[in-house]
Motif scaffolding. Structure first.
Motif, PDB file in Angstrom:
ATOM      1  N   LEU A   1      10.733   3.689   8.095  1.00 24.05           N
ATOM      2  CA  LEU A   1       9.525   3.393   8.881  1.00 24.05           C
ATOM      3  C   LEU A   1       9.040   5.225   7.750  1.00 24.05           C
ATOM      4  CD1 LEU A   1       9.932   3.988  12.277  1.00 24.05           C
ATOM      5  CD2 LEU A   1       8.502   2.365  10.772  1.00 24.05           C
ATOM      6  N   GLN A   2      10.160   6.233   6.839  1.00 19.73           N
ATOM      7  CA  GLN A   2       9.735   6.988   6.334  1.00 19.73           C
ATOM      8  C   GLN A   2      10.290   5.993   5.152  1.00 19.73           C
ATOM      9  OE1 GLN A   2      10.429  10.032   7.056  1.00 19.73           O
ATOM     10  NE2 GLN A   2       9.697  10.661   5.311  1.00 19.73           N
ATOM     11  N   GLN A   3      10.195   5.087   4.950  1.00 18.02           N
ATOM     12  CA  GLN A   3       9.768   4.497   3.620  1.00 18.02           C
ATOM     13  C   GLN A   3       8.235   3.520   3.338  1.00 18.02           C
ATOM     14  OE1 GLN A   3      12.022   1.085   2.094  1.00 18.02           O
ATOM     15  NE2 GLN A   3      13.963   3.068   1.338  1.00 18.02           N
ATOM     16  N   LEU A   4       8.128   3.730   4.878  1.00 24.14           N
ATOM     17  CA  LEU A   4       6.622   3.106   4.986  1.00 24.14           C
ATOM     18  C   LEU A   4       5.684   4.223   4.967  1.00 24.14           C
ATOM     19  CD1 LEU A   4       7.303   0.445   6.757  1.00 24.14           C
ATOM     20  CD2 LEU A   4       6.463   0.417   5.133  1.00 24.14           C
ATOM     21  N   ASP A   5       6.118   5.265   5.266  1.00 24.35           N
ATOM     22  CA  ASP A   5       5.463   6.649   5.315  1.00 24.35           C
ATOM     23  C   ASP A   5       4.407   7.260   4.391  1.00 24.35           C
ATOM     24  OD1 ASP A   5       4.605   5.948   8.753  1.00 24.35           O
ATOM     25  OD2 ASP A   5       6.738   7.471   8.683  1.00 24.35           O
ATOM     26  N   ASP A   6       5.618   6.961   3.213  1.00 27.44           N
ATOM     27  CA  ASP A   6       5.781   7.812   1.731  1.00 27.44           C
ATOM     28  C   ASP A   6       4.752   7.301   0.776  1.00 27.44           C
ATOM     29  OD1 ASP A   6       7.461   9.367   2.837  1.00 27.44           O
ATOM     30  OD2 ASP A   6       8.771   8.599   1.725  1.00 27.44           O
ATOM     31  N   PHE A   7       4.647   5.408   1.547  1.00 25.65           N
ATOM     32  CA  PHE A   7       3.971   4.465   0.805  1.00 25.65           C
ATOM     33  C   PHE A   7       2.734   4.601   1.382  1.00 25.65           C
ATOM     34  CE2 PHE A   7       1.634   0.721   0.239  1.00 25.65           C
ATOM     35  CZ  PHE A   7       1.695   0.076  -1.261  1.00 25.65           C
ATOM     36  N   VAL A   8       2.558   5.071   2.541  1.00 25.35           N
ATOM     37  CA  VAL A   8       0.975   4.893   2.157  1.00 25.35           C
ATOM     38  C   VAL A   8      -0.039   6.465   1.788  1.00 25.35           C
ATOM     39  CG1 VAL A   8      -0.125   5.660   4.955  1.00 25.35           C
ATOM     40  CG2 VAL A   8       1.259   3.352   5.079  1.00 25.35           C
ATOM     41  N   ARG A   9       1.284   7.880   2.462  1.00 22.25           N
ATOM     42  CA  ARG A   9       0.643   8.529   1.775  1.00 22.25           C
ATOM     43  C   ARG A   9      -0.045   9.122   0.316  1.00 22.25           C
ATOM     44  NH1 ARG A   9       4.345  10.797   5.563  1.00 22.25           N
ATOM     45  NH2 ARG A   9       5.732  10.890   3.535  1.00 22.25           N
ATOM     46  N   SER A  10       1.029   8.117  -0.528  1.00 22.20           N
ATOM     47  CA  SER A  10       0.535   8.258  -1.955  1.00 22.20           C
ATOM     48  C   SER A  10      -0.430   7.462  -2.131  1.00 22.20           C
ATOM     49  CB  SER A  10       1.891   7.152  -2.889  1.00 22.20           C
ATOM     50  OG  SER A  10       2.213   5.851  -1.900  1.00 22.20           O
ATOM     51  N   LEU A  11      -0.627   6.084  -1.217  1.00 22.49           N
ATOM     52  CA  LEU A  11      -1.628   5.228  -1.695  1.00 22.49           C
ATOM     53  C   LEU A  11      -3.061   5.331  -1.135  1.00 22.49           C
ATOM     54  CD1 LEU A  11      -3.034   2.666  -2.416  1.00 22.49           C
ATOM     55  CD2 LEU A  11      -2.732   1.848   0.204  1.00 22.49           C
ATOM     56  N   GLN A  12      -3.261   6.808  -0.457  1.00 26.07           N
ATOM     57  CA  GLN A  12      -4.128   7.832   0.375  1.00 26.07           C
ATOM     58  C   GLN A  12      -4.627   8.518  -0.422  1.00 26.07           C
ATOM     59  OE1 GLN A  12      -3.260   8.878   3.776  1.00 26.07           O
ATOM     60  NE2 GLN A  12      -3.564   7.564   5.708  1.00 26.07           N
ATOM     61  N   VAL A  13      -3.780   9.237  -1.471  1.00 27.38           N
ATOM     62  CA  VAL A  13      -3.641  10.054  -1.769  1.00 27.38           C
ATOM     63  C   VAL A  13      -4.301   9.517  -3.780  1.00 27.38           C
ATOM     64  CG1 VAL A  13      -3.142  12.023  -4.264  1.00 27.38           C
ATOM     65  CG2 VAL A  13      -2.008  11.814  -1.147  1.00 27.38           C
ATOM     66  N   GLN A  14      -3.996   8.443  -3.494  1.00 24.18           N
ATOM     67  CA  GLN A  14      -4.610   7.641  -5.083  1.00 24.18           C
ATOM     68  C   GLN A  14      -6.453   7.777  -4.828  1.00 24.18           C
ATOM     69  OE1 GLN A  14      -1.645   4.742  -6.381  1.00 24.18           O
ATOM     70  NE2 GLN A  14      -0.424   6.033  -6.668  1.00 24.18           N
ATOM     71  N   THR A  15      -6.255   6.611  -3.354  1.00 26.47           N
ATOM     72  CA  THR A  15      -7.213   6.419  -3.514  1.00 26.47           C
ATOM     73  C   THR A  15      -8.677   7.424  -3.553  1.00 26.47           C
ATOM     74  OG1 THR A  15      -7.009   5.003  -1.887  1.00 26.47           O
ATOM     75  CG2 THR A  15      -9.150   4.977  -2.083  1.00 26.47           C
ATOM     76  N   ALA A  16      -8.155   8.433  -2.285  1.00 28.04           N
ATOM     77  CA  ALA A  16      -9.406   9.744  -2.395  1.00 28.04           C
ATOM     78  C   ALA A  16      -9.693  10.029  -4.354  1.00 28.04           C
ATOM     79  CB  ALA A  16      -7.969  11.078  -2.464  1.00 28.04           C
ATOM     80  N   GLN A  17      -8.299  10.189  -5.298  1.00 28.78           N
ATOM     81  CA  GLN A  17      -8.409  11.209  -6.000  1.00 28.78           C
ATOM     82  C   GLN A  17      -9.380   9.635  -6.896  1.00 28.78           C
ATOM     83  OE1 GLN A  17      -4.679  10.985  -8.241  1.00 28.78           O
ATOM     84  NE2 GLN A  17      -3.786  12.800  -6.518  1.00 28.78           N
TER      85      GLN A  17
END
Length: 490
Positions: free
Chosen positions: A168-184
């Motif tokens: 679950l921690q790995q999945l949350d990290d991947f989601v957060r990184s994807l959100q940051v990239q999309t926002a940028q």
């Protein structure tokens, strides 16, 4: 479809897969727990049968004690009747001596009753102590088995929770990184579009100023600007599509790797559980054989004690008959007292037979032959000495337990020991046992999974071969590892 909707759909799918895996693991743990409970119920049933057998043996022993006591009382009554008949027919001058003899006989009977009661109490105490020791050992074994099972289930649950938390921690990290990239990406696109809009407004202002002067040039410049904007939009669309494709492929790759990892962990966990259950079955079989051997040894000791008790009872009856013969000659005065019968030779130590007690306890010894009648002269008083009670009190009497077919039928049968390898007609089992022995001798100890993988045999064949070697004393088990005994021979 927007990027956020795609991500939410993928996230829901991953959550459903995680819930499915959790349900499968929970179902497997429930099955294992049910199997362990079934084994515990089987152990409780065996313990109940063992207790019923002890109770039946106790009732049979009490019945036998009562029968022996009745026989002794009947013998005492018959002895008293014979003594009274002898004393009633005797001369008046012998009444005082007969009264003294009757008092001695009552004292002897009283001492005999006291010794019999003491022996019965000692037998009951020893039986209760033995039953309590066996029940305590069985209870300790069941408690240890429950504790080991609880520890194993707790460790398995802790490992599963730790792996789930890490995933679950790995999945949350991947989601957060994807959100940051999309926002940028969206911020950069918005800035570029704002800059382009400002440039377009400036161009339009200049166009309006220069509209009246150069209409043709303004139209040409405007067409060039529109073409450039369309080219930039097409490039941005292509880059966005490429980014989404790469992200989807990476997510599928991560999902495949995760599924492969979970499948490997499931297989290893299932193998460890099967190995542990097989080893528990071997340990339970070895302990059952040990309990069976201890019960057989106890039965042999008890039968030897019964044989010795019958021997002492035969001697006691011989002494009573000799005393009766001497008393008859002393009361009637028809001749010299009969000589004391020679003591019975000690019985040779033989293996007791379970089916029937010794023959000496059932048939009394024959009375010695009467000598020729001497002259009718009264014997001197100093030649006749009645037996002293001290000599009688040294005889220990134990009621002989006669075998009862009903109690033998009710008594629980010991757990059937597996047939030895020599009695098996299947040569494949002998070959499997020899192969396992050779492998253990070559590698100096191995686990069940290692033996199964090295020999290419099934789990059932490997377990049967190890059980056969353990029963013959050729292999021992320590810490779930099998070793060759130092003195064992193939």
């Amino acid at each position: 479809m927007a990027l956020k909707d795609v991500w939410q759909a993928a996230r829901q799918q991953r959550q459903q897969e995680v819930q499915t895996r959790q349900a499968e693991v929970r179902q497997q743990l429930t099955t294992i727990q049910a199997q362990l409970q079934q084994e515990a119920e089987q152990l409780r049933t065996d313990l109940g049968l063992f207790r019923l057998g002890l109770a039946s043996e106790n009732r049979a022993r009490q019945t036998q004690f009562q029968q022996v006591r009745n026989a002794l009382q009947q013998f005492r009554r018959s002895l008293q009747q014979e003594t009274q008949a002898f004393l009633g027919d005797a001369h008046q001058q012998r009444q005082q001596q007969a009264a003294m003899t009757a008092r001695d006989l009552d004292e002897f009977v009283r001492l005999l009753k006291a010794d019999t009661a003491q022996f019965l109490s000692d037998c009951a105490a020893e039986r209760q102590a033995a039953a309590a020791a066996v029940a305590k050992q069985l209870q300790a074994f069941v408690q240890a088995l429950r504790q080991q099972t609880a520890e194993f289930l707790a460790s398995a649950a802790a490992n599963r929770q730790a792996m789930a938390a890490a995933l679950l921690q790995q999945l949350d990290d991947f989601v957060r990184s994807l959100q940051v990239q999309t926002a940028q990406f969206l911020t950069l696109t918005a800035q570029e579009r704002a800059q382009m809009a400002e440039a377009l407004m400036q161009s339009l202002g200049d166009f309006r100023a220069r509209l009246r002067e150069t209409v043709a040039d303004l139209r040409q410049d405007l067409q060039l600007d529109i073409t450039e904007i369309q080219a930039r939009v097409a490039v941005l669309r292509a880059e966005t599509q490429t980014f989404l494709t790469d992200t989807h492929a990476k997510r599928l790759k991560d999902q495949a790797e995760l599924l492969q990892t979970l499948a490997t962990y499931y297989q290893s966990l299932q193998t460890d559980v099967e190995d542990y259950l097989d080893e528990l079955a071997l340990i339970r079989q070895a302990r059952a054989n040990q309990v069976h051997r201890s019960l057989a040894q106890s039965r042999r000791d008890r039968e030897a004690a019964v044989a010795e008790l019958f021997d002492r009872f035969a001697r006691f009856r011989a002494e009573l008959q000799a005393f009766r013969a001497n008393l008859a000659h002393y009361v009637w005065g028809t001749g010299t007292p009969l000589p004391e019968p020679p003591p019975l030779p000690p019985k040779a130590a033989t293996k007791p037979v379970v089916s029937a007690p010794p023959a000496q306890a059932q048939t009394p010894p024959a009375a010695p032959a009467k000598p020729a009648p001497p002259p009718l002269t009264p014997p001197p008083a100093k030649t006749v000495t009645p037996p002293q009670p001290e000599a009688v009190t040294q005889v220990e009497f134990t009621p002989p337990p006669t075998p009862n077919p009903a109690s033998a039928a009710i008594a629980p049968e010991p757990p059937p020991a597996p047939a030895p390898p020599a009695a098996q007609s299947d040569s494949a089992k002998l070959d499997s046992a020899n192969a396992v022995y050779d492998y253990l001798k070559a590698c100096q100890g191995a686990r069940l999974a290692q033996i199964e993988a090295a020999l290419g045999a099934s789990r059932v064949q490997t377990v049967n071969a190890l059980r056969s070697l353990i029963e013959r004393g050729m292999v021992t088990q320590r810490d779930r590892i099998y070793y060759i005994n130092g003195g064992a021979e193939a």
